[in-house]
Design a protein around this motif. Structure first.
Motif, PDB file in Angstrom:
ATOM      1  N   LYS A  88       0.849  -1.186   0.000  1.00  0.00           N
ATOM      2  CA  LYS A  88       0.000   0.000   0.000  1.00  0.00           C
ATOM      3  C   LYS A  88       0.889   1.242   0.000  1.00  0.00           C
ATOM      4  CE  LYS A  88      -3.703  -2.134   2.630  1.00  0.00           C
ATOM      5  NZ  LYS A  88      -4.404  -2.182   3.914  1.00  0.00           N
ATOM      6  N   ILE A  89       0.642   2.130  -0.953  1.00  0.00           N
ATOM      7  CA  ILE A  89       1.284   3.446  -0.924  1.00  0.00           C
ATOM      8  C   ILE A  89       0.300   4.340  -0.179  1.00  0.00           C
ATOM      9  CG2 ILE A  89       2.133   5.401  -2.252  1.00  0.00           C
ATOM     10  CD1 ILE A  89       2.738   3.455  -4.548  1.00  0.00           C
ATOM     11  N   VAL A  90       0.735   4.872   0.965  1.00  0.00           N
ATOM     12  CA  VAL A  90      -0.156   5.647   1.820  1.00  0.00           C
ATOM     13  C   VAL A  90       0.230   7.121   1.812  1.00  0.00           C
ATOM     14  CG1 VAL A  90      -0.685   3.685   3.321  1.00  0.00           C
ATOM     15  CG2 VAL A  90       1.212   5.192   3.886  1.00  0.00           C
ATOM     16  N   GLU A 117      11.151   2.603  -7.429  1.00  0.00           N
ATOM     17  CA  GLU A 117      11.189   3.282  -6.142  1.00  0.00           C
ATOM     18  C   GLU A 117      11.076   4.796  -6.276  1.00  0.00           C
ATOM     19  OE1 GLU A 117      13.317   0.975  -7.160  1.00  0.00           O
ATOM     20  OE2 GLU A 117      13.308  -0.631  -5.687  1.00  0.00           O
ATOM     21  N   LYS A 118      11.595   5.371  -7.357  1.00  0.00           N
ATOM     22  CA  LYS A 118      11.625   6.826  -7.535  1.00  0.00           C
ATOM     23  C   LYS A 118      10.515   7.352  -8.452  1.00  0.00           C
ATOM     24  CE  LYS A 118      15.270   7.598  -5.035  1.00  0.00           C
ATOM     25  NZ  LYS A 118      15.207   8.370  -3.809  1.00  0.00           N
ATOM     26  N   GLU A 136       8.281   4.341  -3.881  1.00  0.00           N
ATOM     27  CA  GLU A 136       9.146   3.708  -2.878  1.00  0.00           C
ATOM     28  C   GLU A 136       9.138   2.187  -2.933  1.00  0.00           C
ATOM     29  OE1 GLU A 136       8.247   5.408   0.939  1.00  0.00           O
ATOM     30  OE2 GLU A 136       9.010   7.367   0.343  1.00  0.00           O
ATOM     31  N   VAL A 137       8.607   1.617  -4.015  1.00  0.00           N
ATOM     32  CA  VAL A 137       8.608   0.173  -4.211  1.00  0.00           C
ATOM     33  C   VAL A 137       8.600  -0.083  -5.717  1.00  0.00           C
ATOM     34  CG1 VAL A 137       6.092  -0.110  -4.155  1.00  0.00           C
ATOM     35  CG2 VAL A 137       7.545  -2.008  -3.494  1.00  0.00           C
ATOM     36  N   LYS A 162       1.521  -4.393  -6.740  1.00  0.00           N
ATOM     37  CA  LYS A 162       2.039  -5.768  -6.681  1.00  0.00           C
ATOM     38  C   LYS A 162       3.546  -5.638  -6.803  1.00  0.00           C
ATOM     39  CE  LYS A 162       1.719 -10.290  -8.825  1.00  0.00           C
ATOM     40  NZ  LYS A 162       1.174 -11.061  -9.931  1.00  0.00           N
ATOM     41  N   ALA A 163       4.227  -5.806  -5.678  1.00  0.00           N
ATOM     42  CA  ALA A 163       5.679  -5.617  -5.631  1.00  0.00           C
ATOM     43  C   ALA A 163       6.401  -6.746  -6.358  1.00  0.00           C
ATOM     44  CB  ALA A 163       6.147  -5.541  -4.180  1.00  0.00           C
TER      45      ALA A 163
END
Length: 164
Positions: A88-90, A117-118, A136-137, A162-163
């Motif tokens: 989750k990107i919060v 990530e960037k 960030e992932v 989905k990492a």
């Protein structure tokens, strides 16, 4: 006027303490930081010589009453959490969510977009400051959980990834 670094530091301080809500006013600018799922409210009142911090109790959630269930119903399928295994990107702050750099531009990311990530995924506006939020992932956007122009809270999930 608050600087982004000051806002980030305040968020970290609130996150690392038992304080659930913080409001600060400085030179006409006001910032409010709240933790999600708070169980009490901290009221900050300005007094002439000092500040008074008064915890105000909030009614705790009532525990669910367990009921006897026949054995054959226990085998029924349960609800599946579709977010399990997803990152989750919060939101790191309270603000307005913008999916694109300008109203007539394409969104930074959409469902199916590959991110690193960037990769900038959105802009969060807080106190007239535009803050770019990075993924960030590394992975793929599975779901966008908020609408363009929507107000978001601190800690509110914005994207599911989905990492890799």
């Amino acid at each position: 006027m608050f600087k982004i670094s000051e806002i980030k530091e305040l968020i970290k301080l609130v996150d690392q303490t038992s304080v659930h809500e913080l409001e600060i006013e400085n030179e006409g600018c006001r910032i409010a930081i709240r933790k999600p799922g708070k169980s009490e409210v901290v009221t900050i009142q300005s007094a002439p010589a000092a500040h008074t911090y008064t915890p105000v109790p909030v009614q705790a959630p009532v525990a669910a009453v367990e009921q006897a269930v026949p054995a054959k119903q226990e085998a029924a399928p349960t609800a599946v959490d579709h977010t399990a295994g997803l990152h989750k990107i919060v939101s790191p702050m309270v603000g307005t969510f913008y999916s694109a750099p300008s109203p007539d531009a394409d969104a930074f990311v959409s469902v199916g977009s590959k991110v690193s990530e960037k990769t900038v995924v959105c802009i969060l506006e807080a106190m007239k400051l535009m803050n770019e939020l990075e993924a960030e992932v590394k992975g793929q956007i599975v779901e966008v959980l908020v609408e363009n122009g929507q107000l978001v809270e601190f800690g509110q999930p914005l994207f599911l990834v989905k990492a890799e």
